[in-house]
Design an enzyme around this catalytic site. Structure first.
Site, PDB file in Angstrom:
ATOM      1  N   ARG A 145      42.574  36.073  -8.052  1.00 53.87           N
ATOM      2  CA  ARG A 145      42.750  36.667  -6.722  1.00 53.87           C
ATOM      3  C   ARG A 145      41.548  36.431  -5.822  1.00 53.87           C
ATOM      4  NH1 ARG A 145      39.538  40.948  -5.628  1.00 53.87           N
ATOM      5  NH2 ARG A 145      38.478  41.838  -7.451  1.00 53.87           N
ATOM      6  N   CYS A 153      38.794  39.761 -11.110  1.00 62.12           N
ATOM      7  CA  CYS A 153      38.958  38.646 -10.172  1.00 62.12           C
ATOM      8  C   CYS A 153      39.963  37.642 -10.727  1.00 62.12           C
ATOM      9  CB  CYS A 153      37.619  37.960  -9.915  1.00 62.12           C
ATOM     10  SG  CYS A 153      36.404  39.016  -9.100  1.00 62.12           S
ATOM     11  N   GLU A 171      30.710  35.426 -23.223  1.00 59.01           N
ATOM     12  CA  GLU A 171      31.512  36.332 -22.396  1.00 59.01           C
ATOM     13  C   GLU A 171      32.970  36.306 -22.830  1.00 59.01           C
ATOM     14  OE1 GLU A 171      32.173  37.218 -17.665  1.00 59.01           O
ATOM     15  OE2 GLU A 171      32.759  35.257 -18.444  1.00 59.01           O
ATOM     16  N   ASP A 228      34.543  33.248  -6.359  1.00 58.62           N
ATOM     17  CA  ASP A 228      33.213  32.851  -5.892  1.00 58.62           C
ATOM     18  C   ASP A 228      33.037  31.388  -6.325  1.00 58.62           C
ATOM     19  OD1 ASP A 228      30.489  32.267  -5.717  1.00 58.62           O
ATOM     20  OD2 ASP A 228      29.830  34.154  -6.610  1.00 58.62           O
ATOM     21  N   TYR A 258      38.077  43.502 -18.346  1.00 53.54           N
ATOM     22  CA  TYR A 258      38.972  42.515 -18.942  1.00 53.54           C
ATOM     23  C   TYR A 258      39.337  42.769 -20.401  1.00 53.54           C
ATOM     24  CZ  TYR A 258      37.793  39.802 -14.773  1.00 53.54           C
ATOM     25  OH  TYR A 258      37.620  39.393 -13.484  1.00 53.54           O
ATOM     26  N   TRP A 298      26.732  40.261 -16.440  1.00 58.93           N
ATOM     27  CA  TRP A 298      27.363  41.524 -16.039  1.00 58.93           C
ATOM     28  C   TRP A 298      26.340  42.627 -15.759  1.00 58.93           C
ATOM     29  CZ3 TRP A 298      32.412  43.035 -15.161  1.00 58.93           C
ATOM     30  CH2 TRP A 298      33.392  42.070 -15.399  1.00 58.93           C
TER      31      TRP A 298
END
Length: 317
Positions: free
Chosen positions: A220, A200, A62, A223, A148, A84
C-alpha cells in the site's frame, strides 16, 4: 543493466518524472505515484540490487522474525538488525518510564543538529542494551505490537479464533495447488491501532503453474529508496523458502504498489544510484533441508554478490 536493477531504476525514473508532490505523515514530503508493478523472474538469479549494496543479513533476519511470528526487537538486535528500532524507541521515550533528555521529534532533529545526534545515539544505545539484557524491559518496551509476524502466524478473527495464515497457505499450496485462495494478509483493521507501524506490505498471494511457485505482493505504501530494495529481496526469499517447503521451483515475484514514493530528502541519493551501472545478479543458496519454520539465518547464503557501495539516507519515522 541486469533486469532486476533495470526494473527498479525504471520505477525510480518514472516517479521522479511524473510523480506528484505530496505532504505525508512524517512531514518530510514526497514525490508520489499511485499504482505501479514490477516483475522479477527468480529463475534468472536473486534480485538483490547491485547499483547499491543491500544487506542480505538485514533482509533475511527480518523475514525469519516475521516467519516465527515474533514481534519483539530482541531477535533482530541479536543480529545487529536495527531497522525497527526507531518505532519501538519512539514509544519508549513517550512513556512514563523514560527519564532522559527530550527526544521529541528525534527523527528530524538528528538530521539538523549534530550535538543532538550524539545525545540521541547514546540514548538509543542504552535502549538497545536494555532490550538485549533486561528481560522485563524487553517485554515491556521491545514489543512492536501486532505487526507482521503476529498477523501471519496468529491472526485473531472476529469470531475470536486464532488463524496461522502462513502454515495454512503452505498446506493449501501442497494439497490444492490450483486454488485462487493462497493469500496471507497483514492488514487486520481491528488491530491497526495496536501496531507500532501499520503494515506497508499488506497482502501476498501465491500461484502455482508448471511446478513453479510465483508470489504477488500488494504494497500500500512504498518508500522507494530505503524500503523497496528490501521488500523485493524479502518476498523473493520468502518465495524461495516456500517453494522449497512445497517441493516446487521458483517462478516470478510480482511487486504491485499503491502509493510508491520518494522522500524529498532521498532525491539526491536516488539520483546518485541512477548514475550507476549494474553487475550480474547473485544467486541464493539454502543450505538446509529443515522446515521453513525452523530456518536460521546461518542456513542461507548469497553467492557472487558484487555491488556498488551503499548509499546512506535518513529514515522517515
Amino acid at each position: 543493466m541486469n533486469p532486476f536493477d533495470q526494473a527498479y531504476h525504471s520505477l525510480c525514473e518514472e516517479v521522479l518524472k511524473i510523480g506528484n508532490q505530496r505532504d505525508d505523515r512524517t512531514a518530510t514530503g514526497t514525490i508520489s505515484k499511485f499504482g505501479h508493478q514490477l516483475r522479477f523472474d527468480l529463475s534468472k538469479g536473486f534480485p538483490l540490487l547491485t547499483t547499491k549494496k543491500v544487506s542480505f543479513k538485514l533482509i533475511a533476519t527480518e523475514l525469519i522474525w516475521f516467519i516465527r511470528g515474533d514481534t519483539n526487537l530482541r531477535y533482530l538486535l541479536k543480529y545487529n538488525n536495527n531497522i525497527w528500532n526507531e518505532w519501538a524507541f519512539e514509544k519508549y521515550v513517550q512513556s512514563s518510564d523514560y527519564h532522559g533528555p527530550d527526544m521529541t521529534n528525534f527523527g528530524h532533529r538528528v538530521q539538523r543538529d549534530s550535538e543532538f545526534a550524539k545525545i540521541y545515539q547514546q540514548e538509543m544505545n542504552n535502549f538497545k542494551h536494555q532490550i538485549l539484557n533486561d528481560d522485563a524491559f524487553m517485554e515491556k518496551h521491545g514489543d512492536l505490537g501486532n505487526v507482521y509476524g503476529k498477523q501471519w502466524r496468529d491472526w485473531i478473527g472476529a469470531d475470536g479464533q486464532h488463524y496461522d495464515q502462513l502454515k495454512t497457505v503452505i498446506e493449501q499450496i501442497k494439497t490444492q495447488p490450483n486454488s485462487r485462495r493462497h493469500i496471507v494478509s497483514a492488514w487486520n483493521p481491528s488491530e491497526i491501532e495496536t501496531m507500532a507501524l501499520p503494515p506497508c506490505h499488506t497482502l501476498f498471494q501465491f500461484y502455482v503453474e508448471n511446478n513453479r511457485l510465483s508470489c504477488q505482493l500488494y504494497q500500500r505504501s512504498a518508500d522507494i529508496f530505503l524500503g523497496v530494495p528490501f521488500n523485493i529481496a524479502s518476498y523473493s526469499l520468502l518465495t524461495h523458502l516456500i517453494a522449497k517447503e512445497c517441493q516446487l521451483e521458483v517462478g516470478e515475484f510480482v511487486h504491485t504498489f499503491g502509493d510508491a514514493h520518494i522522500y524529498s530528502n532521498h532525491i539526491e541519493a536516488i539520483q546518485t544510484q541512477l548514475e550507476r551501472t549494474s553487475y550480474a545478479p547473485p544467486q541464493l543458496k539454502i543450505n538446509s533441508d529443515c522446515s521453513i519454520f525452523d530456518i536460521e539465518y546461518e542456513d542461507l547464503e548469497i553467492v557472487n554478490y558484487q555491488s556498488h557501495p551503499a548509499i546512506k539516507a535518513p529514515i522517515a519515522v
